[in-house]
Scaffold this motif. Structure first.
Motif: not given
Length: 430
Positions: A157-162, A166-184, A378-380
């Motif tokens: 459910i937590f992902t590092p990339n789209a 990128t316009t429909t991402l729910f962004e959240t904090r994952y400790f000291d990183q940025t994570a997103y709720l899965s689109q797929s 490309p990194e993520p």
């Protein structure tokens, strides 16, 4: 005395049983109390005769409000006039909780009120029928893929990339990183397909689309198969087979629920393979001839999808859209690079897209180009690019939205009724 469910009551004719449930409705005719008891599997009429109870007990029964919870014991009797064809003559009863002033009454209620009381609205016959059909759709999906040798592999459910933009991402904090709720779960499916050959995932997905249309929720569930070595044509056949399997299951096992919804069953029974297949080019010409302002190269809006799907009695598959309107991972057609080897399945009766998928890019250099074109670093995607370095093969798959399929099968006007607790643009309660 055995505890039984309403759906089993026909097996206990002439015998004493215990039922537990909630008061769905109640009426009195002086010396008789008629309680409609629901227990989640069905509704049955239970009858109490005043002469069989002390006055205070009969008065207690007479005062029970809608959705009071109780246990009744009595003898099962056949009665063709009653719901389900049986009644229970109450000999004893026990009240768990006497409810008062149940807010959802037989009168008309507005959508906002019903959504505010969604936790209670679920108990109504209509909502009960819809969610039973949803359950059958989900069970059919699992059986379809399991019986064909697919392996269910859960994706995060937590992902590092789209995945879908990128316009429909729910962004959240994952400790000291940025994570997103899965689109797929698709990108992870591609990894597991390289390990298991044929896989699928099933779970919640999230899109932060600021849309108030009847076809969108912020949180919805998808089943997503992915197959190594598969072509677009094989993927279309797999999707067609899934829909036919689901329809057969629902029509066979959930006819009673379809009747509650007053669904035109004939419209579903007439759907047989093969489904119509048209190219994006053909679809644009049909839309333009019908008055749409669509131009070649544009993506279809909800109105365009409705206009197309209403031309057919069965789901229609539109394939080979322009690559520019599809996700970065779509494989170009080797015979025509400007279009992608992709397909959208549009449900009939104006319900629009229920399945989207296609072949994935399996060349590492081309995938890097597409990431750059979409402005994605490309990194993520390092792990995703690795899949193109170690035994990359052509592969394909699709995603099917459970809520949209349920909405179509039940012929609902809005997706909010297809899931127990919908998440819409302005609602996260209850």
């Amino acid at each position: 005395m055995p505890v039984v469910y309403v759906e089993q009551i026909g097996e206990w004719e002439g015998k004493e049983v215990t039922l537990r449930g909630w008061v769905y409705n109640r009426r009195s005719s002086g010396k008789l109390q008629f309680l409609l008891l629901r227990d989640g599997t069905g509704v049955i009429q239970c009858v109490a005769f005043k002469g069989n109870f002390p006055a205070e007990e009969f008065a207690l029964l007479d005062g029970l409000g809608q959705e009071s919870s109780l246990e009744v014991q009595g003898t099962v009797r056949r009665d063709s006039r009653s719901p389900g064809g049986f009644e229970v003559d109450i000999a004893r009863f026990r009240v768990f909780q006497a409810a008062e002033n149940y807010p959802i009454t037989p009168k008309e209620h507005g959508t906002a009120f019903l959504m505010e009381n969604r936790h209670l609205w679920l108990r109504s016959a209509r909502q009960h029928a819809i969610l039973k059909i949803r359950h059958e759709v989900i069970r059919a999906c699992r059986d379809y893929f399991d019986d064909r040798g697919f392996t269910l592999v859960d994706t995060p459910i937590f992902t590092p990339n789209a995945c879908e933009g990128t316009t429909t991402l729910f962004e959240t904090r994952y400790f000291d990183q940025t994570a997103y709720l899965s689109q797929s779960g698709q990108l992870y499916n591609e990894a597991t397909a390289a390990a298991f050959g044929k896989v699928y995932c099933f779970g919640p997905t999230f899109r932060a689309e600021k849309s108030k249309t009847r076809r969108h929720l912020m949180e919805f569930w998808m089943v997503e198969p992915e197959v190594a070595f598969a072509t677009l044509e094989e993927t279309m056949e797999l999707a067609e087979g899934l829909i036919c399997f689901i329809l057969e299951r629902v029509l066979t096992r959930r006819r009673a629920q379809l009747d509650v919804l007053e669904r035109d069953i004939g419209a579903l029974e007439r759907i047989v393979p093969p489904f119509p297949r048209i190219s994006y080019d053909e679809a644009v010409k049909l839309l333009q001839a019908s008055g749409s302002a669509i131009e070649w190269g544009g993506d279809f809006g909800g109105g365009d999808e409705t206009m197309l799907s209403e031309r057919y009695d069965a789901p229609v598959m539109v394939h080979r859209y322009p690559g520019a309107v599809k996700a970065f991972y779509m494989q170009p057609d080797p015979e025509r690079a400007e279009v992608a080897l992709c397909v959208d399945m549009l449900a009939p009766e104006g319900y629009g897209e229920i399945i989207g998928g296609g072949a994935r890019i399996h060349d590492s250099d081309l995938l890097l180009e597409r990431l750059a074109e979409h402005g994605l670093p490309p990194e993520p995607f390092g792990w995703y690019l690795d899949l193109r370095k170690y035994g990359s093969v052509p592969h394909a798959g699709f995603g099917m939205g459970i809520e949209r399929v349920v909405a179509w099968i039940c012929r609902l006007t809005h997706l909010r009724e297809t899931i127990a607790f919908p998440r819409t643009l302005y609602r996260i309660y209850p």
